[in-house]
Structure formats: C-alpha cells, structure tokens
Scaffold this motif. Structure first.
Motif, PDB file in Angstrom:
ATOM      1  N   UNK A  72      37.488  29.743  43.780  1.00  0.00           N
ATOM      2  CA  UNK A  72      37.809  28.317  43.713  1.00  0.00           C
ATOM      3  C   UNK A  72      39.209  28.150  43.143  1.00  0.00           C
ATOM      4  N   UNK A  73      39.905  27.147  43.635  1.00  0.00           N
ATOM      5  CA  UNK A  73      41.158  26.709  43.036  1.00  0.00           C
ATOM      6  C   UNK A  73      41.145  25.182  43.020  1.00  0.00           C
ATOM      7  N   UNK A  74      42.282  24.565  42.838  1.00  0.00           N
ATOM      8  CA  UNK A  74      42.309  23.108  42.695  1.00  0.00           C
ATOM      9  C   UNK A  74      41.782  22.357  43.905  1.00  0.00           C
ATOM     10  N   UNK A  75      42.066  22.850  45.115  1.00  0.00           N
ATOM     11  CA  UNK A  75      41.748  22.090  46.317  1.00  0.00           C
ATOM     12  C   UNK A  75      40.873  22.804  47.335  1.00  0.00           C
ATOM     13  N   UNK A  76      40.428  24.020  47.037  1.00  0.00           N
ATOM     14  CA  UNK A  76      39.575  24.734  47.983  1.00  0.00           C
ATOM     15  C   UNK A  76      38.594  25.630  47.234  1.00  0.00           C
ATOM     16  N   UNK A  77      37.509  25.915  47.905  1.00  0.00           N
ATOM     17  CA  UNK A  77      36.490  26.782  47.310  1.00  0.00           C
ATOM     18  C   UNK A  77      35.754  27.526  48.412  1.00  0.00           C
ATOM     19  N   UNK A  78      35.225  28.671  48.053  1.00  0.00           N
ATOM     20  CA  UNK A  78      34.343  29.433  48.929  1.00  0.00           C
ATOM     21  C   UNK A  78      33.029  29.572  48.177  1.00  0.00           C
ATOM     22  N   UNK A  79      31.943  29.166  48.825  1.00  0.00           N
ATOM     23  CA  UNK A  79      30.635  29.124  48.175  1.00  0.00           C
ATOM     24  C   UNK A  79      29.602  29.762  49.095  1.00  0.00           C
ATOM     25  N   UNK A  80      28.683  30.507  48.504  1.00  0.00           N
ATOM     26  CA  UNK A  80      27.536  31.040  49.242  1.00  0.00           C
ATOM     27  C   UNK A  80      26.333  30.162  48.884  1.00  0.00           C
ATOM     28  N   UNK A  81      25.626  29.714  49.908  1.00  0.00           N
ATOM     29  CA  UNK A  81      24.440  28.873  49.718  1.00  0.00           C
ATOM     30  C   UNK A  81      23.254  29.576  50.359  1.00  0.00           C
ATOM     31  N   UNK A  82      22.123  29.569  49.663  1.00  0.00           N
ATOM     32  CA  UNK A  82      20.923  30.166  50.251  1.00  0.00           C
ATOM     33  C   UNK A  82      19.716  29.287  49.940  1.00  0.00           C
ATOM     34  N   UNK A  83      18.721  29.392  50.803  1.00  0.00           N
ATOM     35  CA  UNK A  83      17.476  28.657  50.632  1.00  0.00           C
ATOM     36  C   UNK A  83      16.463  29.180  51.635  1.00  0.00           C
ATOM     37  N   UNK A  84      15.254  28.763  51.460  1.00  0.00           N
ATOM     38  CA  UNK A  84      14.209  29.035  52.439  1.00  0.00           C
ATOM     39  C   UNK A  84      14.049  27.789  53.293  1.00  0.00           C
ATOM     40  N   UNK A  85      13.763  27.972  54.573  1.00  0.00           N
ATOM     41  CA  UNK A  85      13.508  26.817  55.430  1.00  0.00           C
ATOM     42  C   UNK A  85      12.267  27.077  56.267  1.00  0.00           C
ATOM     43  N   UNK A  86      11.603  26.002  56.626  1.00  0.00           N
ATOM     44  CA  UNK A  86      10.403  26.084  57.446  1.00  0.00           C
ATOM     45  C   UNK A  86      10.503  25.056  58.561  1.00  0.00           C
ATOM     46  N   UNK A  87      10.292  25.505  59.793  1.00  0.00           N
ATOM     47  CA  UNK A  87      10.310  24.607  60.940  1.00  0.00           C
ATOM     48  C   UNK A  87       8.869  24.422  61.412  1.00  0.00           C
ATOM     49  N   UNK A  88       8.449  23.181  61.485  1.00  0.00           N
ATOM     50  CA  UNK A  88       7.128  22.879  62.037  1.00  0.00           C
ATOM     51  C   UNK A  88       7.310  21.919  63.215  1.00  0.00           C
ATOM     52  N   UNK A  89       6.346  21.957  64.136  1.00  0.00           N
ATOM     53  CA  UNK A  89       6.344  21.037  65.260  1.00  0.00           C
ATOM     54  C   UNK A  89       4.904  20.874  65.721  1.00  0.00           C
ATOM     55  N   UNK A  90       4.707  20.233  66.843  1.00  0.00           N
ATOM     56  CA  UNK A  90       3.338  19.996  67.312  1.00  0.00           C
ATOM     57  C   UNK A  90       2.574  21.291  67.578  1.00  0.00           C
ATOM     58  N   UNK A  91       3.261  22.308  68.024  1.00  0.00           N
ATOM     59  CA  UNK A  91       2.594  23.572  68.345  1.00  0.00           C
ATOM     60  C   UNK A  91       2.449  24.478  67.128  1.00  0.00           C
ATOM     61  N   UNK A  92       3.386  24.403  66.211  1.00  0.00           N
ATOM     62  CA  UNK A  92       3.369  25.265  65.026  1.00  0.00           C
ATOM     63  C   UNK A  92       3.250  24.371  63.796  1.00  0.00           C
ATOM     64  N   UNK A  93       2.028  24.275  63.298  1.00  0.00           N
ATOM     65  CA  UNK A  93       1.771  23.390  62.145  1.00  0.00           C
ATOM     66  C   UNK A  93       2.019  24.099  60.814  1.00  0.00           C
ATOM     67  N   UNK A  94       1.737  25.389  60.740  1.00  0.00           N
ATOM     68  CA  UNK A  94       1.841  26.137  59.484  1.00  0.00           C
ATOM     69  C   UNK A  94       2.789  27.321  59.635  1.00  0.00           C
ATOM     70  N   UNK A  95       4.038  27.040  59.811  1.00  0.00           N
ATOM     71  CA  UNK A  95       5.034  28.099  59.995  1.00  0.00           C
ATOM     72  C   UNK A  95       5.352  28.769  58.659  1.00  0.00           C
ATOM     73  N   UNK A  96       5.790  29.998  58.739  1.00  0.00           N
ATOM     74  CA  UNK A  96       6.216  30.736  57.547  1.00  0.00           C
ATOM     75  C   UNK A  96       7.671  30.380  57.223  1.00  0.00           C
ATOM     76  N   UNK A  97       7.972  30.386  55.954  1.00  0.00           N
ATOM     77  CA  UNK A  97       9.342  30.119  55.516  1.00  0.00           C
ATOM     78  C   UNK A  97      10.242  31.289  55.883  1.00  0.00           C
ATOM     79  N   UNK A  98      11.480  30.966  56.203  1.00  0.00           N
ATOM     80  CA  UNK A  98      12.484  31.972  56.522  1.00  0.00           C
ATOM     81  C   UNK A  98      13.691  31.770  55.613  1.00  0.00           C
TER      82      UNK A  98
END
Length: 170
Positions: A120-146
């Motif tokens: 990071x400096x005054x006007x720019x930064x490089x950041x790593x972001x992570x998380x788990x996500x889960x996609x559900x829809x009509x066919x897949x009601x209980x998807x596993x997190x990725x």
C-alpha cells in the motif's frame, strides 16, 4: 554599593536558571511535536490501510452475494466499487449475469470473508481477499461451499478506495 554588587550574581544566576528552563521547555515541546506528528502519520497510514481492506473485502462480498430476485441492485453495488477498465468490464457483463441469475433462479452466498494487504502507498494498494461461496438454484438446493480468492489492485479516489483490477488466484 556592596548590596548592588551582591545582587548582580544572584540576578545572573536567576537569569541563567530561567534561560535553562526555557531551553528545556522548548526541547520538550519539540520532542512532543515530533512524537505527535509520528503518531498522526501512523494513524493516517493505519486508517488508509483499513479503508483499503474494507473496500476490497466489500467488493469481494458484493461479487459473491448475488440473488436472482435482487440482481440489478446487486450488480449496481459491484460496479459502484470498481473503477477504470474493471468497471467497464463488469458493466458490459451485467446483462449476461442477470440473465443467468434469473434463468437459473440462482443465489450466491458467502462465508468467512477475509482480506490482507500485500502492499500500500498513498494512492494505491494490492490486497488479497478470500472467502467461501455457495451457489444454489432450483436444481441444487444444498450446494457445498467453495473457496474463492482474488488479488485486487485498488486506487484511491478522494476518500474512497475503488478496485481497478481483479485476478482470481489459486
């Protein structure tokens, strides 16, 4: 005359003591001023760092929190956190994304969002972001997190940090 002669050394001694106190007070004020400026600079850097982390984390959350029922609002939040070419790319893909969300009645939810500053400096930064996500829809009601992780480049625009580039990383 003897009284005047005796008073001069006492007066000189008092003036010397007063002068020494003034010099010591000025030195103390200088030290306090330098320490105050360093503390303020450190606080400014910490604040800048926290704001960049918040902006990157929020864009990651926005990218991975989509619902076919609120798709346009979700996409608008994503675009609002981006700038430059990334903003243009995201805006150009809006219709396709909204069509896919609606067609599949999809919802994307997240868990455990985290972010860390790479640089990071005054006007720019490089950041790593992570998380788990889960996609559900009509066919897949209980998807596993990725796992989802991205490297983001941010630019400061006034008092806001906006993501200018995003790359998914393993």
């Amino acid at each position: 005359m003897a009284a005047d002669g005796a008073a001069q050394p006492i007066l000189r001694g008092r003036l010397t003591a007063i002068l020494a106190l003034v010099v010591a007070a000025l030195a103390l004020l200088s030290v306090v001023a330098v320490l105050g400026l360093r503390a303020r600079e450190g606080s400014t850097k910490a604040t800048r760092r926290e704001h960049a982390l918040q902006a990157a984390r929020q864009l990651g959350v926005n990218l991975n929190t989509l619902d076919y029922q609120s798709g346009q609002k979700d996409v608008d939040r994503i675009i609002a956190g981006a700038t430059g070419t990334l903003r243009d790319q995201l805006a150009s893909q809006t219709k396709t994304l909204l069509d896919q969300l609606t067609k599949n009645k999809a919802k994307v939810t997240i868990g455990n969002p985290q972010a860390g500053v790479v640089s990071i400096d005054d006007d720019s930064a490089e950041v790593i972001v992570s998380m788990d996500y889960t996609v559900t829809n009509e066919k897949v009601k209980n998807a596993a997190a990725r796992a989802w992780r991205a490297q983001m480049n941010l630019e400061r625009h006034g008092d806001r940090w906006l993501v200018s580039d995003l790359e998914l990383v393993p």
